[in-house]
Design a protein around this motif. Structure first.
Motif, PDB file in Angstrom:
ATOM      1  N   LEU A  12       0.826  -1.193   0.000  1.00  7.03           N
ATOM      2  CA  LEU A  12       0.000   0.000   0.000  1.00  7.03           C
ATOM      3  C   LEU A  12       0.867   1.252   0.000  1.00  7.03           C
ATOM      4  O   LEU A  12       0.645   2.184  -0.760  1.00  7.03           O
ATOM      5  N   ARG A  13       1.935   1.258   0.855  1.00  4.12           N
ATOM      6  CA  ARG A  13       2.838   2.415   0.872  1.00  4.12           C
ATOM      7  C   ARG A  13       3.541   2.580  -0.469  1.00  4.12           C
ATOM      8  O   ARG A  13       3.704   3.693  -0.966  1.00  4.12           O
ATOM      9  N   GLU A  14       3.961   1.453  -1.086  1.00  3.05           N
ATOM     10  CA  GLU A  14       4.644   1.541  -2.380  1.00  3.05           C
ATOM     11  C   GLU A  14       3.701   2.098  -3.436  1.00  3.05           C
ATOM     12  O   GLU A  14       4.101   2.929  -4.261  1.00  3.05           O
ATOM     13  N   MET A  15       2.430   1.649  -3.398  1.00 11.75           N
ATOM     14  CA  MET A  15       1.464   2.155  -4.376  1.00 11.75           C
ATOM     15  C   MET A  15       1.214   3.640  -4.167  1.00 11.75           C
ATOM     16  O   MET A  15       1.086   4.399  -5.119  1.00 11.75           O
ATOM     17  N   GLN A  16       1.165   4.061  -2.903  1.00 13.14           N
ATOM     18  CA  GLN A  16       0.960   5.474  -2.631  1.00 13.14           C
ATOM     19  C   GLN A  16       2.140   6.292  -3.131  1.00 13.14           C
ATOM     20  O   GLN A  16       1.971   7.369  -3.686  1.00 13.14           O
ATOM     21  N   GLN A  17       3.366   5.771  -2.964  1.00 17.01           N
ATOM     22  CA  GLN A  17       4.552   6.476  -3.456  1.00 17.01           C
ATOM     23  C   GLN A  17       4.518   6.556  -4.981  1.00 17.01           C
ATOM     24  O   GLN A  17       4.841   7.600  -5.559  1.00 17.01           O
ATOM     25  N   LEU A  85      -3.804   3.141 -10.204  1.00 14.85           N
ATOM     26  CA  LEU A  85      -3.176   3.111  -8.883  1.00 14.85           C
ATOM     27  C   LEU A  85      -4.198   3.347  -7.775  1.00 14.85           C
ATOM     28  O   LEU A  85      -4.152   2.701  -6.723  1.00 14.85           O
ATOM     29  N   GLU A  86      -5.125   4.262  -8.001  1.00 17.06           N
ATOM     30  CA  GLU A  86      -6.162   4.517  -6.998  1.00 17.06           C
ATOM     31  C   GLU A  86      -7.035   3.281  -6.806  1.00 17.06           C
ATOM     32  O   GLU A  86      -7.398   2.941  -5.677  1.00 17.06           O
ATOM     33  N   LEU A  87      -7.358   2.600  -7.897  1.00 15.42           N
ATOM     34  CA  LEU A  87      -8.153   1.379  -7.810  1.00 15.42           C
ATOM     35  C   LEU A  87      -7.385   0.297  -7.052  1.00 15.42           C
ATOM     36  O   LEU A  87      -7.936  -0.385  -6.182  1.00 15.42           O
ATOM     37  N   LEU A  89      -4.952   0.774  -4.892  1.00 10.41           N
ATOM     38  CA  LEU A  89      -4.853   1.223  -3.508  1.00 10.41           C
ATOM     39  C   LEU A  89      -6.145   0.928  -2.754  1.00 10.41           C
ATOM     40  O   LEU A  89      -6.115   0.422  -1.634  1.00 10.41           O
ATOM     41  N   SER A  90      -7.268   1.209  -3.364  1.00  9.53           N
ATOM     42  CA  SER A  90      -8.564   0.935  -2.743  1.00  9.53           C
ATOM     43  C   SER A  90      -8.733  -0.553  -2.472  1.00  9.53           C
ATOM     44  O   SER A  90      -9.206  -0.956  -1.407  1.00  9.53           O
ATOM     45  N   SER A  91      -8.311  -1.371  -3.416  1.00  9.59           N
ATOM     46  CA  SER A  91      -8.400  -2.828  -3.252  1.00  9.59           C
ATOM     47  C   SER A  91      -7.514  -3.295  -2.098  1.00  9.59           C
ATOM     48  O   SER A  91      -7.921  -4.128  -1.281  1.00  9.59           O
ATOM     49  N   ALA A  92      -6.296  -2.770  -2.008  1.00  7.34           N
ATOM     50  CA  ALA A  92      -5.380  -3.154  -0.925  1.00  7.34           C
ATOM     51  C   ALA A  92      -5.929  -2.710   0.427  1.00  7.34           C
ATOM     52  O   ALA A  92      -5.844  -3.460   1.407  1.00  7.34           O
ATOM     53  N   GLN A  93      -6.497  -1.510   0.491  1.00  2.00           N
ATOM     54  CA  GLN A  93      -7.072  -1.041   1.747  1.00  2.00           C
ATOM     55  C   GLN A  93      -8.242  -1.926   2.168  1.00  2.00           C
ATOM     56  O   GLN A  93      -8.402  -2.250   3.340  1.00  2.00           O
ATOM     57  N   GLN A  94      -9.059  -2.346   1.204  1.00  2.00           N
ATOM     58  CA  GLN A  94     -10.181  -3.228   1.501  1.00  2.00           C
ATOM     59  C   GLN A  94      -9.677  -4.564   2.035  1.00  2.00           C
ATOM     60  O   GLN A  94     -10.221  -5.111   2.990  1.00  2.00           O
ATOM     61  N   THR A  95      -8.613  -5.097   1.437  1.00  2.00           N
ATOM     62  CA  THR A  95      -8.033  -6.365   1.890  1.00  2.00           C
ATOM     63  C   THR A  95      -7.513  -6.236   3.313  1.00  2.00           C
ATOM     64  O   THR A  95      -7.728  -7.123   4.148  1.00  2.00           O
ATOM     65  N   ILE A  96      -6.831  -5.132   3.615  1.00  2.00           N
ATOM     66  CA  ILE A  96      -6.319  -4.908   4.972  1.00  2.00           C
ATOM     67  C   ILE A  96      -7.473  -4.820   5.961  1.00  2.00           C
ATOM     68  O   ILE A  96      -7.435  -5.427   7.036  1.00  2.00           O
ATOM     69  N   ASN A  97      -8.523  -4.094   5.603  1.00  2.00           N
ATOM     70  CA  ASN A  97      -9.684  -3.978   6.487  1.00  2.00           C
ATOM     71  C   ASN A  97     -10.328  -5.341   6.726  1.00  2.00           C
ATOM     72  O   ASN A  97     -10.722  -5.657   7.849  1.00  2.00           O
ATOM     73  N   ASP A  98     -10.439  -6.145   5.668  1.00  2.00           N
ATOM     74  CA  ASP A  98     -11.010  -7.486   5.812  1.00  2.00           C
ATOM     75  C   ASP A  98     -10.162  -8.344   6.744  1.00  2.00           C
ATOM     76  O   ASP A  98     -10.697  -9.063   7.596  1.00  2.00           O
ATOM     77  N   LEU A  99      -8.832  -8.287   6.589  1.00  2.00           N
ATOM     78  CA  LEU A  99      -7.947  -9.072   7.447  1.00  2.00           C
ATOM     79  C   LEU A  99      -8.046  -8.627   8.899  1.00  2.00           C
ATOM     80  O   LEU A  99      -8.033  -9.460   9.816  1.00  2.00           O
ATOM     81  N   GLN A 100      -8.131  -7.332   9.115  1.00  2.00           N
ATOM     82  CA  GLN A 100      -8.234  -6.834  10.488  1.00  2.00           C
ATOM     83  C   GLN A 100      -9.543  -7.284  11.127  1.00  2.00           C
ATOM     84  O   GLN A 100      -9.582  -7.602  12.310  1.00  2.00           O
ATOM     85  N   ARG A 101     -10.621  -7.330  10.348  1.00  2.00           N
ATOM     86  CA  ARG A 101     -11.901  -7.777  10.888  1.00  2.00           C
ATOM     87  C   ARG A 101     -11.886  -9.271  11.195  1.00  2.00           C
ATOM     88  O   ARG A 101     -12.589  -9.740  12.073  1.00  2.00           O
TER      89      ARG A 101
END
Length: 190
Positions: A12-17, A85-87, A89-101
């Protein structure tokens, strides 16, 4: 699972960079395009001021028009790259949220299992520490102040409990568990 989450966060950080780099390049290309268009307008203005534009001015005009076309194409490509990249990034954030849940909360203790004694050992900015009894053992129970609780701080508390449940060190009090019901949040250590 934690390593997978760390990998996803690193990605996610690499994609943001990469997105920031693409946006910077896009801004630079837009500035070059604006400069080229300004120069093009200046050339066109000079051309209209003279009765017979010279071959050199016509050639420069054509060159600038070609540059503008190239820059416009590059801007479209960069816009598409930013969208991708935004798409991603959104997918990676969703995956992280799913894993945290999905993370198990094996540290949760029922408030009914704690015998409260109201013997205060100390107070701090986040809460007060009491000496209570859990499963027949004397434990230190940190009760969080109700005034500081918010949905964000509750998520931080749960994340800290997930980490504390995995930590073992001779210089740390042993983490026993915590409550996560609607009442005051309590952290138990022995």
């Amino acid at each position: 699972m934690q390593q997978r989450e760390e990998n996803l966060q690193r990605q996610l950080r690499e994609m943001q960079q990469r997105e920031e780099t693409s946006q910077r390049q896009l801004r630079e290309m837009q500035q070059r395009e604006e400069t080229s268009q300004r120069q093009l307008r200046e050339i066109q203005q000079r051309g209209t001021n003279s009765l017979r534009p010279s071959r050199e001015i016509q050639q420069r005009l054509e060159n600038f028009q070609q540059q503008v076309s190239v820059l416009e194409r590059q801007v479209r490509e960069k816009d598409q790259e930013v969208n991708e990249l935004e798409l991603s990034l959104s997918s990676a954030q969703q995956t992280i949220n799913d894993l945290q849940r999905q993370e198990e909360c094996d540290w949760v203790i029922s408030r009914d299992e704690i015998q409260m004694t109201n013997k205060c050992l100390g107070r701090g900015g986040w809460g007060s520490v009491y000496e209570d009894v859990y499963c027949g053992c004397t434990v230190a129970v940190k009760k969080m102040h109700d005034l500081i609780l918010s949905p964000h701080k509750i998520r931080l508390f749960e994340r800290e409990m997930n980490i504390a449940s995995k930590c073992r060190h001779p210089h740390l009090l042993q983490f026993i568990g915590a409550t996560n019901d609607k009442g005051t949040l309590c952290l138990l250590r022995n």
